[in-house]
Design an enzyme around this catalytic site. Structure first.
Site, PDB file in Angstrom:
ATOM      1  N   TYR A  24     -31.065  64.717   4.155  1.00 11.08           N
ATOM      2  CA  TYR A  24     -31.838  64.952   2.936  1.00 11.08           C
ATOM      3  C   TYR A  24     -33.124  64.122   2.883  1.00 11.08           C
ATOM      4  CZ  TYR A  24     -27.955  67.571   0.915  1.00 11.08           C
ATOM      5  OH  TYR A  24     -26.986  68.515   0.669  1.00 11.08           O
ATOM      6  N   VAL A 171     -35.953  59.716  -3.411  1.00 10.15           N
ATOM      7  CA  VAL A 171     -35.901  61.175  -3.507  1.00 10.15           C
ATOM      8  C   VAL A 171     -34.593  61.606  -4.138  1.00 10.15           C
ATOM      9  CG1 VAL A 171     -37.365  61.508  -1.472  1.00 10.15           C
ATOM     10  CG2 VAL A 171     -34.885  61.466  -1.190  1.00 10.15           C
ATOM     11  N   LYS A 222     -35.115  48.629  -4.726  1.00 13.12           N
ATOM     12  CA  LYS A 222     -34.454  49.933  -4.620  1.00 13.12           C
ATOM     13  C   LYS A 222     -33.048  49.902  -5.209  1.00 13.12           C
ATOM     14  CE  LYS A 222     -33.450  54.090  -3.896  1.00 13.12           C
ATOM     15  NZ  LYS A 222     -33.281  54.763  -2.614  1.00 13.12           N
ATOM     16  N   ASN A 226     -31.699  51.854  -9.084  1.00 12.87           N
ATOM     17  CA  ASN A 226     -30.575  52.774  -9.235  1.00 12.87           C
ATOM     18  C   ASN A 226     -29.446  52.156 -10.052  1.00 12.87           C
ATOM     19  OD1 ASN A 226     -31.657  55.021  -8.047  1.00 12.87           O
ATOM     20  ND2 ASN A 226     -30.865  54.576  -6.010  1.00 12.87           N
ATOM     21  N   ARG A 229     -30.356  52.734 -13.661  1.00 14.40           N
ATOM     22  CA  ARG A 229     -30.011  54.076 -14.125  1.00 14.40           C
ATOM     23  C   ARG A 229     -28.516  54.193 -14.397  1.00 14.40           C
ATOM     24  NH1 ARG A 229     -31.650  58.847 -10.630  1.00 14.40           N
ATOM     25  NH2 ARG A 229     -30.983  59.941 -12.500  1.00 14.40           N
ATOM     26  N   CYS A 276     -26.666  58.042  -4.045  1.00 16.17           N
ATOM     27  CA  CYS A 276     -27.328  56.793  -4.428  1.00 16.17           C
ATOM     28  C   CYS A 276     -26.666  56.057  -5.589  1.00 16.17           C
ATOM     29  CB  CYS A 276     -28.795  57.072  -4.772  1.00 16.17           C
ATOM     30  SG  CYS A 276     -29.758  57.699  -3.376  1.00 16.17           S
ATOM     31  N   TYR A 339     -23.019  67.768  -6.929  1.00 15.09           N
ATOM     32  CA  TYR A 339     -23.189  66.705  -7.923  1.00 15.09           C
ATOM     33  C   TYR A 339     -24.414  66.933  -8.795  1.00 15.09           C
ATOM     34  CZ  TYR A 339     -27.309  64.062  -6.316  1.00 15.09           C
ATOM     35  OH  TYR A 339     -28.589  63.670  -6.026  1.00 15.09           O
TER      36      TYR A 339
END
Length: 443
Positions: A24, A171, A222, A226, A229, A276, A339
């Protein structure tokens, strides 16, 4: 070769690139650089993917705007090719490593793919080459794992014989090319000069900010973004559970909360999936391993979000009870296995947890997903005769679905919605017993 010489080659596009891992992340990265005129060689261990790519066929399914067309164009121009053989990488100047970095059942990083890629690359990389890790890793992974492996298996020394950095991707499926072009990146180099060379490379494909940093900063940024979030989604989910219990509606609450300055409540739902968010908080946490840091927020957020598929089962059981039907031996139409909406990506799908729980309780899940070959087909044929339907993914096909026709296909008019694909008023008007995350069923 000095880093300044390599940077000059990067700027004039004479540097030869290799992308290790054509999934991906790696595949769209490879195609974008090839489209900019770079000579790109991709390495992928899955031979069927290599065959498809070399034939100009995109192995990534789902709604991925522009990727299939871009791949076909660069393959026809012979500026990109794929191989399974690391031995072909000896003439490459820059290596981009984009392999998976999951965590195990104890939430400890599993770097088998990263270790394999680095140990396979090291013996064949030439002097003066630049290695860039695009994978998301725990803080200090570059210093404590990647660098020692490269030096051990290559016999070369950092900043003398090769250069090293990390530029984590940002991404998500459905927006791969768009995200690569439009989202900012942090270029973490082992030296400031390496970071600037990395920025010169990514400037060819990235239209947003490119910020230089050291490797630890890039690793922290990075994983922290995440984890942020995940924590915010967990808060939204917990408020949704409170709204259900208190007799409220989380969607109205969220709308009004977000009218207040500096507030942005995230979307609640049936669970968090993907490569992620379910694991990057644990990668961030791993940066403090064995240093006496007591972690509270990150584990709690993970617990909340992991519990949401199980909450969906409770909502289903409640709706079935209202219809006089026990969950035991009920046939349950599960709508969505990816997902993410309009994607074929099933990594860490919340539906997997939901289906496992249904089996544990003696129910019979019947799965449909328009993007997964194993589960696609006519949705109404698949759900026909089921006792209830439960929406786990907000695929476009489900948003357009005729609710009356769905109700007529079901044995009982039960709809449980984990993504607010439908609102309670619309579902009720179609004759359903409706349950949704964060929506009270009344006194």
């Amino acid at each position: 070769m000095k880093i300044e010489e390599l940077r000059s080659q990067i700027e004039n596009k004479s540097a030869r690139l290799a992308v290790i891992g054509l999934g991906y992340v790696g595949l769209p990265v490879a195609t974008l650089f090839a489209d900019e005129g770079f000579d790109v060689l991709g390495v992928e261990i899955r031979s069927d993917h290599v065959d498809k790519i070399n034939a100009g066929i995109c192995p990534i399914e789902g709604n991925e705007p522009g990727l299939a067309e871009l791949l076909q164009r660069v393959m026809e121009s012979c500026i990109l090719r794929a191989t399974t053989d690391y031995g072909e990488l000896g003439d490459r100047d820059v290596f981009l490593v984009a392999v998976e970095t999951p965590v195990d059942e104890n939430n400890v990083p599993r770097y088998e793919a990263l270790r394999s890629a680095i140990t396979s690359l090291a013996p064949v990389m030439k002097d003066g080459s630049l290695v860039i890790v695009e994978s998301t890793v725990a803080p200090r992974t570059m210093q404590d794992l990647v660098l020692p492996l490269l030096e051990k298996h290559s016999g070369k020394k950092l900043n003398q014989d090769f250069f090293l950095g990390i530029c984590p991707e940002r991404v998500m499926p459905g927006k791969l090319l768009k995200n690569l072009r439009s989202l900012s990146r942090v270029a973490g180099g082992m030296t400031p000069e390496t970071a600037e060379a990395m920025i010169a490379l990514y400037r060819h494909i990235v239209e947003a900010d490119l910020d230089p940093a050291d490797c630890i900063t890039a690793e922290l940024v990075k994983t922290a973004e995440n984890a942020y979030r995940d924590v915010q989604i967990a808060f939204a989910n917990e408020v949704a559970l409170i709204a259900e219990a208190a007799g409220g509606d989380i969607w109205k609450v969220r709308e009004l909360v977000n009218k207040s300055p500096m507030r942005q409540m995230h979307l609640p739902g049936a669970g968090v999936g993907g490569h992620c968010i379910p694991k990057d908080p644990w990668l961030l946490a791993h940066g403090a391993a064995n240093h006496g840091v007591r972690l509270r927020i990150i584990p709690a957020a993970r617990e909340v979000n992991n519990s949401m598929p199980l909450h969906m089962v409770k909502l289903l059981e409640n709706a079935l009870a209202q219809a006089g039907k026990p969950l035991l031996e009920a046939r349950v139409a599960v709508l969505g296995y990816a997902y993410l909406e309009d994607s074929d990506d099933t990594r860490n799908s919340p539906t997997r947890s939901l289906v496992a729980r249904l089996y544990e309780l003696g129910a019979q899940p019947v799965i449909h997903d328009p993007w997964i070959p194993e589960y696609n087909g006519d949705v109404f044929e698949r759900v026909n005769g089921c006792d209830a339907a439960i929406v786990m993914v907000a695929h476009s096909a489900y948003r357009k679905m005729d609710l009356v026709r769905l109700r007529l296909a079901l044995k009982h008019p039960i709809l449980v919605d984990g993504r607010k694909v439908f609102d309670s008023a619309t579902a009720s008007a179609a004759g359903f017993i409706y349950r949704g995350v964060g929506v009270s069923v009344g006194p």
